[in-house]
Design an enzyme around this catalytic site. Structure first.
Site, PDB file in Angstrom:
ATOM      1  CD  GLU A  40      -5.659  12.674 -65.812  1.00 30.31           C
ATOM      2  OE1 GLU A  40      -5.638  11.690 -65.046  1.00 30.31           O
ATOM      3  OE2 GLU A  40      -5.886  12.583 -67.027  1.00 30.31           O
ATOM      4  CG  ASP A  44      -2.240   8.512 -63.222  1.00 31.81           C
ATOM      5  OD1 ASP A  44      -2.909   8.437 -62.188  1.00 31.81           O
ATOM      6  OD2 ASP A  44      -1.871   7.518 -63.875  1.00 31.81           O
ATOM      7  CG  ASP A 113      -9.139  14.087 -64.147  1.00 33.61           C
ATOM      8  OD1 ASP A 113      -8.778  13.037 -63.593  1.00 33.61           O
ATOM      9  OD2 ASP A 113     -10.019  14.128 -65.033  1.00 33.61           O
ATOM     10  CD  GLU A 116      -4.223  11.797 -61.243  1.00 37.29           C
ATOM     11  OE1 GLU A 116      -4.232  10.786 -60.518  1.00 37.29           O
ATOM     12  OE2 GLU A 116      -4.766  11.847 -62.367  1.00 37.29           O
TER      13      GLU A 116
END
Length: 233
Positions: A40, A44, A113, A116
């Site tokens: 994650e 991101d 999350d 990502e």
């Protein structure tokens, strides 16, 4: 091909080379072993550069401030969670029993999350270009939403305060509840000596945004009313 591999290929347009990456990307920390958290973190950044590059290309006449507003509106947790639901990610999410019983499978925090982490897995498996293509496909209906760049409530409130010679808005967490994977925050937004408003959210950022929106509505109604009374007198 496994059900998971087939879903990954249909959703992201790439056949998994290492299915374990995607299994990890869908594994919550309530399970023993590696969770999605490191992926994650990586995803991101993959999402960020993919959206930024796309906005720079799509809106050549927008200044930096407008591009930032568009960017912030596209990468919020609720937007990512909505996309996760649209592609059916909750059906593949791997949760421990307690987390499942607590509703983590429908948590905006967790699902945001997950998008990502899946992008992080795709990046490691296939590189940046397939990840960028996937982002453009998944966010396609949102990139042109509205001709004018949206104003984030916190930015709008700060601009209002400056334009009206008021102190900078302040934010305070007044309550935090719920389990770790599905917290609830209550935040108070205040413009000193004028007004305040509270709101809840699934993250500190979400609660601050909601509180800023509520406070902005309050002060924009309050201040013109005071001025009118002053003129009438």
């Amino acid at each position: 091909m496994s059900d998971l591999a087939g879903w990954i290929e249909r959703t992201f347009g790439a056949t998994p080379n290492d299915i374990s990456l995607y299994e990890r990307a869908l594994s919550h920390s309530s399970l023993a072993g590696e969770s999605y958290e490191r992926l994650e973190f990586l995803g991101d950044r993959v999402l960020g550069v993919s959206i930024a590059d796309w906005l720079y290309e799509t809106f050549p006449n927008d200044p930096e401030g407008a591009l930032s507003k568009r960017f912030n509106a596209l990468v919020t947790g609720p937007v990512c969670a909505k996309i996760a639901r649209e592609i059916g990610a909750p059906e593949h999410l791997r949760l421990g029993k307690q987390a499942r019983d607590d509703g983590a499978g429908d948590s905006d925090n967790v699902l945001g999350d997950i998008i990502e982490s899946l992008l992080g897995a795709l990046y490691l498996d296939h590189g940046l270009e397939p990840a960028r293509v996937a982002v453009r496909r998944l966010w396609a209906d949102r990139i042109h939403a509205g001709e004018k760049a949206p104003q984030h409530p916190k930015s709008a409130l700060q601009e209002w305060a400056a334009a009206n010679n008021r102190k900078t808005p302040a934010y305070e967490i007044v309550d935090r509840s719920g389990p770790g994977h599905a917290p609830r925050f209550t935040v108070k937004a205040a413009i000193p000596k004028l007004a305040e408003a509270t709101a809840e959210g699934g993250s500190k950022q979400e609660a601050e945004t909601a509180a800023a929106k509520a406070l902005l509505a309050e002060v924009t109604a309050l201040v013109p009313a005071k001025r009118k009374r002053g003129k009438a007198a």
